[in-house]
Write a protein that holds these residues in place. Structure first.
Motif, PDB file in Angstrom:
ATOM      1  N   HIS A  56       0.829  -1.209   0.000  1.00  9.40           N
ATOM      2  CA  HIS A  56       0.000   0.000   0.000  1.00  9.40           C
ATOM      3  C   HIS A  56       0.863   1.259   0.000  1.00  9.40           C
ATOM      4  CE1 HIS A  56      -3.194  -2.744   0.633  1.00  9.40           C
ATOM      5  NE2 HIS A  56      -2.459  -3.314   1.562  1.00  9.40           N
ATOM      6  N   PHE A  57       0.188   2.365  -0.238  1.00  7.07           N
ATOM      7  CA  PHE A  57       0.873   3.650  -0.344  1.00  7.07           C
ATOM      8  C   PHE A  57       0.019   4.691   0.367  1.00  7.07           C
ATOM      9  CE2 PHE A  57       1.595   7.283  -3.609  1.00  7.07           C
ATOM     10  CZ  PHE A  57       2.519   7.893  -2.789  1.00  7.07           C
ATOM     11  N   ALA A  58       0.610   5.360   1.347  1.00  4.89           N
ATOM     12  CA  ALA A  58      -0.114   6.396   2.107  1.00  4.89           C
ATOM     13  C   ALA A  58       0.734   7.660   2.101  1.00  4.89           C
ATOM     14  CB  ALA A  58      -0.362   5.922   3.537  1.00  4.89           C
ATOM     15  N   GLU A  59       0.324   8.616   1.283  1.00  7.07           N
ATOM     16  CA  GLU A  59       1.065   9.873   1.162  1.00  7.07           C
ATOM     17  C   GLU A  59       0.426  10.925   2.065  1.00  7.07           C
ATOM     18  OE1 GLU A  59       1.527  11.151  -2.873  1.00  7.07           O
ATOM     19  OE2 GLU A  59       2.724  12.894  -2.295  1.00  7.07           O
ATOM     20  N   ASN A  60       1.239  11.846   2.537  1.00  9.38           N
ATOM     21  CA  ASN A  60       0.679  12.968   3.299  1.00  9.38           C
ATOM     22  C   ASN A  60       0.063  13.938   2.293  1.00  9.38           C
ATOM     23  OD1 ASN A  60       0.004  15.018   4.992  1.00  9.38           O
ATOM     24  ND2 ASN A  60       1.941  15.042   6.102  1.00  9.38           N
ATOM     25  N   GLY A 103       5.449   9.819   0.881  1.00 10.86           N
ATOM     26  CA  GLY A 103       5.056  10.187  -0.483  1.00 10.86           C
ATOM     27  C   GLY A 103       5.731   9.235  -1.423  1.00 10.86           C
ATOM     28  N   GLY A 104       5.528   9.403  -2.720  1.00 12.99           N
ATOM     29  CA  GLY A 104       4.937  10.500  -3.443  1.00 12.99           C
ATOM     30  C   GLY A 104       5.766  11.789  -3.439  1.00 12.99           C
ATOM     31  N   CYS A 105       5.207  12.724  -4.174  1.00 12.89           N
ATOM     32  CA  CYS A 105       5.864  14.025  -4.307  1.00 12.89           C
ATOM     33  C   CYS A 105       6.087  14.683  -2.956  1.00 12.89           C
ATOM     34  CB  CYS A 105       5.026  14.933  -5.198  1.00 12.89           C
ATOM     35  SG  CYS A 105       4.970  14.356  -6.903  1.00 12.89           S
ATOM     36  N   PHE A 106       5.210  14.401  -2.002  1.00 13.06           N
ATOM     37  CA  PHE A 106       5.373  14.996  -0.678  1.00 13.06           C
ATOM     38  C   PHE A 106       6.742  14.646  -0.083  1.00 13.06           C
ATOM     39  CE2 PHE A 106       5.239  14.641   3.925  1.00 13.06           C
ATOM     40  CZ  PHE A 106       4.733  15.877   4.309  1.00 13.06           C
ATOM     41  N   HIS A 288       2.866   3.567 -12.786  1.00  8.50           N
ATOM     42  CA  HIS A 288       1.971   3.599 -13.953  1.00  8.50           C
ATOM     43  C   HIS A 288       0.543   3.901 -13.506  1.00  8.50           C
ATOM     44  CE1 HIS A 288       0.185   2.956 -17.799  1.00  8.50           C
ATOM     45  NE2 HIS A 288      -0.534   1.921 -17.383  1.00  8.50           N
ATOM     46  N   TYR A 289       0.039   5.029 -13.973  1.00  7.71           N
ATOM     47  CA  TYR A 289      -1.360   5.389 -13.735  1.00  7.71           C
ATOM     48  C   TYR A 289      -2.125   5.259 -15.048  1.00  7.71           C
ATOM     49  CZ  TYR A 289      -0.155   7.331  -9.166  1.00  7.71           C
ATOM     50  OH  TYR A 289       0.259   7.482  -7.860  1.00  7.71           O
ATOM     51  N   ALA A 290      -3.340   4.731 -14.973  1.00  9.74           N
ATOM     52  CA  ALA A 290      -4.227   4.679 -16.143  1.00  9.74           C
ATOM     53  C   ALA A 290      -5.128   5.905 -16.044  1.00  9.74           C
ATOM     54  CB  ALA A 290      -5.049   3.403 -16.102  1.00  9.74           C
ATOM     55  N   ASP A 351       5.696   0.929  -7.224  1.00  8.89           N
ATOM     56  CA  ASP A 351       5.213   1.506  -5.962  1.00  8.89           C
ATOM     57  C   ASP A 351       4.167   2.602  -6.111  1.00  8.89           C
ATOM     58  OD1 ASP A 351       7.004   3.543  -6.523  1.00  8.89           O
ATOM     59  OD2 ASP A 351       8.412   3.022  -4.930  1.00  8.89           O
ATOM     60  N   GLU A 352       3.658   2.791  -7.328  1.00  9.10           N
ATOM     61  CA  GLU A 352       2.428   3.578  -7.520  1.00  9.10           C
ATOM     62  C   GLU A 352       1.714   3.018  -8.730  1.00  9.10           C
ATOM     63  OE1 GLU A 352       2.694   7.888  -7.388  1.00  9.10           O
ATOM     64  OE2 GLU A 352       4.343   7.784  -5.947  1.00  9.10           O
ATOM     65  N   TRP A 353       0.498   2.558  -8.549  1.00  2.00           N
ATOM     66  CA  TRP A 353      -0.316   2.081  -9.673  1.00  2.00           C
ATOM     67  C   TRP A 353      -1.790   2.310  -9.373  1.00  2.00           C
ATOM     68  CZ3 TRP A 353      -4.101  -1.559  -8.909  1.00  2.00           C
ATOM     69  CH2 TRP A 353      -4.000  -2.390  -7.781  1.00  2.00           C
ATOM     70  N   GLN A 368      -8.572  16.397  -2.015  1.00  2.00           N
ATOM     71  CA  GLN A 368      -7.836  16.423  -3.269  1.00  2.00           C
ATOM     72  C   GLN A 368      -7.459  15.008  -3.716  1.00  2.00           C
ATOM     73  OE1 GLN A 368      -3.716  18.428  -4.828  1.00  2.00           O
ATOM     74  NE2 GLN A 368      -4.415  19.005  -2.824  1.00  2.00           N
ATOM     75  N   LEU A 369      -7.597  14.745  -4.996  1.00  2.41           N
ATOM     76  CA  LEU A 369      -7.268  13.450  -5.620  1.00  2.41           C
ATOM     77  C   LEU A 369      -8.087  12.283  -5.074  1.00  2.41           C
ATOM     78  CD1 LEU A 369      -3.402  13.412  -6.253  1.00  2.41           C
ATOM     79  CD2 LEU A 369      -5.223  14.542  -7.508  1.00  2.41           C
ATOM     80  N   GLU A 370      -9.165  12.618  -4.348  1.00  2.00           N
ATOM     81  CA  GLU A 370     -10.033  11.518  -3.921  1.00  2.00           C
ATOM     82  C   GLU A 370     -10.991  11.213  -5.063  1.00  2.00           C
ATOM     83  OE1 GLU A 370     -11.546  11.512   0.207  1.00  2.00           O
ATOM     84  OE2 GLU A 370     -13.489  11.105  -0.723  1.00  2.00           O
TER      85      GLU A 370
HETATM   86  O1  AHR Z   1      -0.155   9.502  -6.017  1.00  2.00           O
HETATM   87  C1  AHR Z   1      -0.199  10.872  -6.291  1.00  2.00           C
HETATM   88  C2  AHR Z   1       1.092  11.380  -6.927  1.00  2.00           C
HETATM   89  O2  AHR Z   1       1.279  10.779  -8.166  1.00  2.00           O
HETATM   90  C3  AHR Z   1       2.361  11.060  -6.174  1.00  2.00           C
HETATM   91  O3  AHR Z   1       2.627  11.985  -5.174  1.00  2.00           O
HETATM   92  C4  AHR Z   1       3.405  11.148  -7.237  1.00  2.00           C
HETATM   93  O4  AHR Z   1       4.510  10.324  -6.987  1.00  2.00           O
HETATM   94  C5  AHR Z   1       2.660  10.772  -8.497  1.00  2.00           C
HETATM   95  O5  AHR Z   1       2.887  11.683  -9.505  1.00  2.00           O
END
Ligand code: AHR
Length: 553
Positions: A56-60, A103-106, A288-290, A351-353, A368-370
């Protein structure tokens, strides 16, 4: 979202079971009208499925930490030391192996020191994502109160039985700061000033953190490096980091989707630095994001997105198609890595999909991003986890983006409201694969045809993965067809079937989703299978994810 476009700018880019008394020929049509066939080959193991691919991934980021995970010790929301109790209880059910944070970018704007020490002395800092927050969003989403830091995160991991995976800041902190974070986490009780600081916070024993990400998306928000520059930084940050008897697994910030140049540039630079350099790397992080539902009309990060809830049949298949590209990305990057890392000592860490839709479907307006995960995202997630299962020798870890209140959430929460999404249910179903021996499995099925801008497009008809723990065989199968069931013969080569159950997640409405008001609209149903012999028939309902748990002998 404009910001992500900037990040990537620098990159290249009702089921039934029936016993068959005989094994029918491959892909044969049987007396009850089977149109598909699955062959599980017990004699062809592919490798052990790393439990960590269920990570899992939990970003601030907005409502993920504050509200999602952290409610505070004095909250009226039931909690364990400030951590949402219902979340902990649900995560215990899915055998969550690892959580990536912060994060993530955080991560590349975070100073870990802000999040340790007495809670009332911790500073408030501007969150990386502050600019994108709405005027009405809570202060804790814009200005990080640092009440949830390293101690609280590691405690959360302990509560749910996970390993922590910390992502370090390479863009705006030094290699020395990285060393000191490792020291804070892992130095023995009483040994260093930082160990004493940890003890003063209630944690005298070392945390024993093994997984360390070195930056994030370093081609974008993580510093706008070239692959060569980043390889140099990675080598510097990971050189001579103190161990304290703890094996450290360093994960390098890998490519976004098809950025082959990033992979090749990094590995070639590392190889030039000497043959031990590559060996110091545990994982190569692929994201990889779809997201692009424009059917080839635009690459614009904002305009290309679709809605999470209001979608047509074509959008159902298109998001699956975009997600399905992950398998060729795994194969492609693996091949490039092998040009220099001939022994393949470095594994992929996806580590992000997940799918990424446009704003507007949030369970908690303003987060945001929800987005609202539907049955479509459950099918997407089953498909993705099956991809990982099919490549056990390549993929060491994967982390769904993200755990709660963000993108492909397993859970949604706001104040005292909570629900498990269809994606969360898929993780619960697939947990049985963890640590199993992946088996080669052949799917033979009619292709799905659908209309795409006046032309016929196609997508595969049935796919999945199989794994074995001694006599327990798990077969997970995705039927992506929105309206047709797949009548399927399942042959187990190399063993006889003794008993089993079928668990299916589906709904007559492809847009179906759970909400705070209707928590169980989409939830799995399990029934016993009753058979003996080698072949069974099963009807995989349309738009479904199914787990067959079979005892074989
Ligand atoms: O998951 C949201 C963002 O997507 C992450 O912070 C970043 O790594 C990616 O661009």
């Amino acid at each position: 979202m404009i910001r992500r476009r900037e990040f990537i700018r620098n990159s290249v880019a009702g089921a039934g079971c029936l016993l068959f008394s005989r094994a029918l020929p491959f892909a044969a049509t049987d007396p009850v009208g089977a149109d598909s066939r699955i062959e599980v080959l017990l004699g062809e193991p592919l490798g052990t499925i790393s439990p960590d691919i269920y990570g899992h991934f939990a970003e601030n980021l907005s409502g993920v930490i504050y509200d999602g995970i952290w409610v505070g010790e004095n909250s009226r929301v039931p909690n364990f030391n400030g951590i949402r109790k219902e979340l902990v209880e649900e995560m215990r059910k899915i055998k969550a192996p690892v959580v990536r944070y912060p994060g993530g970018c955080f991560a590349d704007s975070y100073n870990w020191r802000d999040g340790v020490g007495p809670a009332d002395k911790r500073p408030r800092r501007t969150n990386f994502w502050e600019q994108e927050e709405s005027a009405s969003s809570p202060a804790s989403h814009k200005y990080d109160p640092n009440q949830f830091g390293t101690n609280e995160f590691v405690h959360f991991c302990k509560l749910i039985g996970s390993q922590p995976y910390l992502a370090a800041n390479v863009r705006s902190l030094s290699a020395e700061d990285f060393d000191h974070w490792v020291e804070y986490c892992n130095s023995p009780a009483g040994s260093t000033t930082l160990a004493e600081m940890r003890a003063a916070g209630g944690y005298p024993e070392p945390f024993g953190v093994r997984f360390w990400g070195v930056g994030n998306e370093s081609w974008g928000c993580g510093g706008n490096f070239t692959p060569q520059e980043y390889a140099t930084e990675f080598a510097r940050y990971t050189a001579w980091v103190p161990r304290y008897g703890q094996e450290l697994a360093f994960i390098a910030a890998g490519p976004g989707s098809e950025d082959w140049n990033w992979t090749r540039g990094f590995f070639e630079t590392m190889a030039r630095k000497g043959r031990f350099q590559i060996g110091s790397t545990y994982g190569w992080a692929l994201h990889h994001y779809a997201w692009n539902l424009s059917r080839g009309k635009t690459q614009n990060w904002v305009e290309g997105k679709g809605d999470a809830l209001k979608f047509d049949v074509v959008d159902w298949y298109e998001i699956l198609r975009e997600g399905d590209r992950l398998e060729s990305l795994i194969n492609g990057h693996w091949q490039i890595m092998g040009e220099t890392d001939r022994q393949h000592s470095v594994k992929l860490v996806v580590d992000e999909w997940g799918p990424w839709y446009r704003p507007g479907s949030e369970a908690t307006p303003g987060d945001q991003l929800e987005q609202m995960p539907t049955l479509r995202d459950a099918v997407f997630s089953g498909m993705t986890l099956d991809i990982f299962n099919r490549h056990p020798e390549k993929v060491a870890m994967a982390n769904c983006a993200q755990l709660i209140n963000c993108l492909n959430s397993l859970y949604l929460a706001h104040e005292d409201k909570f629900c498990v999404t269809p994606v969360g249910h898929v993780f619960a179903m697939y947990a049985a694969h963890q640590g199993g021996q992946a088996l080669r499995t052949i799917f033979s099925t009619p292709t799905v045809n659908y209309e795409r801008d006046g032309k016929t497009a196609s997508f595969w008809g049935l796919k999945g993965s199989a794994s074995l723990h001694e006599h327990e065989l798990v077969l997970t199968v995705v039927n992506p067809h929105v309206s047709e069931a797949r009548e399927t013969e399942i042959g187990i080569r190399g063993a006889s079937l003794k008993s089993g159950t079928a668990t299916t997640l589906t709904n007559p409405d492809i847009h179906a989703h759970n909400s705070f008001a209707q928590r169980d609209l989409v939830s799995p149903h399990t029934k016993a299978l009753d058979f003996k012999g080698k072949t069974l028939a099963y009807s995989f309902p349309p738009a479904s994810v199914t787990k067959l748990a079979l005892t074989v002998g």
